[in-house]
Design a protein around this motif. Structure first.
Motif, mmCIF file in Angstrom:
data_model
loop_
_atom_site.group_PDB
_atom_site.id
_atom_site.type_symbol
_atom_site.label_atom_id
_atom_site.label_comp_id
_atom_site.label_asym_id
_atom_site.label_seq_id
_atom_site.Cartn_x
_atom_site.Cartn_y
_atom_site.Cartn_z
ATOM 1 N N GLN A 50 0.831 -1.203 0.000
ATOM 2 C CA GLN A 50 0.000 0.000 0.000
ATOM 3 C C GLN A 50 0.866 1.255 0.000
ATOM 4 O OE1 GLN A 50 -3.227 0.166 -0.372
ATOM 5 N NE2 GLN A 50 -3.528 2.331 -0.012
ATOM 6 N N GLU A 51 1.925 1.261 0.812
ATOM 7 C CA GLU A 51 2.830 2.409 0.859
ATOM 8 C C GLU A 51 3.519 2.616 -0.485
ATOM 9 O OE1 GLU A 51 3.425 4.767 3.223
ATOM 10 O OE2 GLU A 51 1.693 3.890 4.228
ATOM 11 N N ALA A 52 3.946 1.518 -1.117
ATOM 12 C CA ALA A 52 4.592 1.622 -2.433
ATOM 13 C C ALA A 52 3.601 2.170 -3.456
ATOM 14 C CB ALA A 52 5.117 0.264 -2.873
ATOM 15 N N TYR A 53 2.357 1.704 -3.387
ATOM 16 C CA TYR A 53 1.317 2.192 -4.306
ATOM 17 C C TYR A 53 1.083 3.687 -4.113
ATOM 18 C CZ TYR A 53 -3.353 3.218 -6.016
ATOM 19 O OH TYR A 53 -4.419 3.817 -6.627
ATOM 20 N N LEU A 54 0.981 4.123 -2.875
ATOM 21 C CA LEU A 54 0.743 5.550 -2.606
ATOM 22 C C LEU A 54 1.922 6.402 -3.084
ATOM 23 C CD1 LEU A 54 -0.904 5.372 0.936
ATOM 24 C CD2 LEU A 54 -2.027 5.841 -1.256
ATOM 25 N N GLN A 55 3.127 5.881 -2.921
ATOM 26 C CA GLN A 55 4.298 6.613 -3.392
ATOM 27 C C GLN A 55 4.283 6.721 -4.912
ATOM 28 O OE1 GLN A 55 8.028 4.872 -2.265
ATOM 29 N NE2 GLN A 55 9.212 6.615 -2.976
ATOM 30 N N GLN A 56 3.956 5.637 -5.605
ATOM 31 C CA GLN A 56 3.872 5.673 -7.063
ATOM 32 C C GLN A 56 2.771 6.621 -7.521
ATOM 33 O OE1 GLN A 56 3.325 1.627 -8.299
ATOM 34 N NE2 GLN A 56 5.525 1.231 -8.422
ATOM 35 N N GLU A 58 1.712 9.278 -5.963
ATOM 36 C CA GLU A 58 2.186 10.655 -5.754
ATOM 37 C C GLU A 58 3.180 11.053 -6.850
ATOM 38 O OE1 GLU A 58 2.107 14.287 -4.083
ATOM 39 O OE2 GLU A 58 0.875 12.586 -3.452
ATOM 40 N N GLU A 59 4.081 10.138 -7.216
ATOM 41 C CA GLU A 59 5.036 10.418 -8.292
ATOM 42 C C GLU A 59 4.300 10.648 -9.612
ATOM 43 O OE1 GLU A 59 7.911 7.263 -8.412
ATOM 44 O OE2 GLU A 59 8.579 7.665 -6.367
ATOM 45 N N TYR A 60 3.270 9.844 -9.875
ATOM 46 C CA TYR A 60 2.477 10.000 -11.096
ATOM 47 C C TYR A 60 1.796 11.364 -11.114
ATOM 48 C CZ TYR A 60 -1.191 9.234 -14.550
ATOM 49 O OH TYR A 60 -2.023 9.350 -15.626
ATOM 50 N N LYS A 61 1.268 11.769 -9.973
ATOM 51 C CA LYS A 61 0.602 13.070 -9.872
ATOM 52 C C LYS A 61 1.587 14.206 -10.156
ATOM 53 C CE LYS A 61 -2.279 15.700 -6.664
ATOM 54 N NZ LYS A 61 -2.846 15.752 -5.311
ATOM 55 N N LYS A 62 2.799 14.096 -9.625
ATOM 56 C CA LYS A 62 3.822 15.117 -9.882
ATOM 57 C C LYS A 62 4.193 15.148 -11.360
ATOM 58 C CE LYS A 62 5.877 15.034 -5.274
ATOM 59 N NZ LYS A 62 7.063 14.677 -4.480
ATOM 60 N N GLN A 63 4.314 13.973 -11.971
ATOM 61 C CA GLN A 63 4.637 13.918 -13.398
ATOM 62 C C GLN A 63 3.528 14.558 -14.223
ATOM 63 O OE1 GLN A 63 5.302 9.786 -14.246
ATOM 64 N NE2 GLN A 63 7.512 9.924 -13.895
ATOM 65 N N GLN A 64 2.283 14.307 -13.854
ATOM 66 C CA GLN A 64 1.154 14.897 -14.570
ATOM 67 C C GLN A 64 1.201 16.411 -14.486
ATOM 68 O OE1 GLN A 64 0.268 12.747 -16.651
ATOM 69 N NE2 GLN A 64 -1.895 12.603 -16.250
ATOM 70 N N GLU A 65 1.537 16.945 -13.321
ATOM 71 C CA GLU A 65 1.639 18.391 -13.156
ATOM 72 C C GLU A 65 2.738 18.968 -14.050
ATOM 73 O OE1 GLU A 65 2.183 19.069 -8.977
ATOM 74 O OE2 GLU A 65 0.154 18.416 -8.481
ATOM 75 N N VAL A 66 3.873 18.269 -14.114
ATOM 76 C CA VAL A 66 4.976 18.724 -14.967
ATOM 77 C C VAL A 66 4.537 18.703 -16.431
ATOM 78 C CG1 VAL A 66 7.285 18.105 -15.816
ATOM 79 C CG2 VAL A 66 6.804 18.060 -13.362
ATOM 80 N N PHE A 67 3.866 17.625 -16.848
ATOM 81 C CA PHE A 67 3.401 17.518 -18.234
ATOM 82 C C PHE A 67 2.389 18.607 -18.568
ATOM 83 C CE2 PHE A 67 4.339 12.722 -17.992
ATOM 84 C CZ PHE A 67 5.638 12.915 -18.411
#
Length: 104
Positions: A50-56, A58-67
């Motif tokens: 679950q922690e790994a999923y939440l971290q991924q 969050e990383e996906y959300k940051k990437q989306q913001e950059v895109f």
């Protein structure tokens, strides 16, 4: 099983490492564990996943913001390029018209 070194061993004290724990096969441990222990281990593993999923996530959300930011920058640059092209085209048409009038 690896054996822990004891002070009675013939090795020097500087080479002894008392912090190492014996290496057990995790599957062997779980086979002998009670149902409650197995459940606790499954919950621990589920928490790790679950922690790994939440971290991924969050990383996906940051990437989306950059895109999105890059996309907006590209859109703005494209609009500026189009406006410049329109200005240049209008100036070229004006110059052509002035040249045509001057040739008469």
């Amino acid at each position: 099983f690896s054996r822990l070194k004891t002070p009675n061993d013939r090795t020097s004290k500087s080479k002894m490492n008392f912090s190492k724990k014996p290496q057990f096969n995790q599957n062997l441990q779980l086979e002998k564990a009670t149902a409650a222990t197995k459940l606790l281990e499954k919950r621990r593993l589920m928490h790790v996943v679950q922690e790994a999923y939440l971290q991924q996530k969050e990383e996906y959300k940051k990437q989306q913001e950059v895109f999105k930011r890059k996309e907006n920058e590209l859109r703005q640059k494209d609009l500026e390029t189009q406006e410049k092209w329109i200005r240049d085209n209008k100036q070229l048409m004006d110059n052509t018209e002035k040249k045509r009038r001057a040739d008469k």
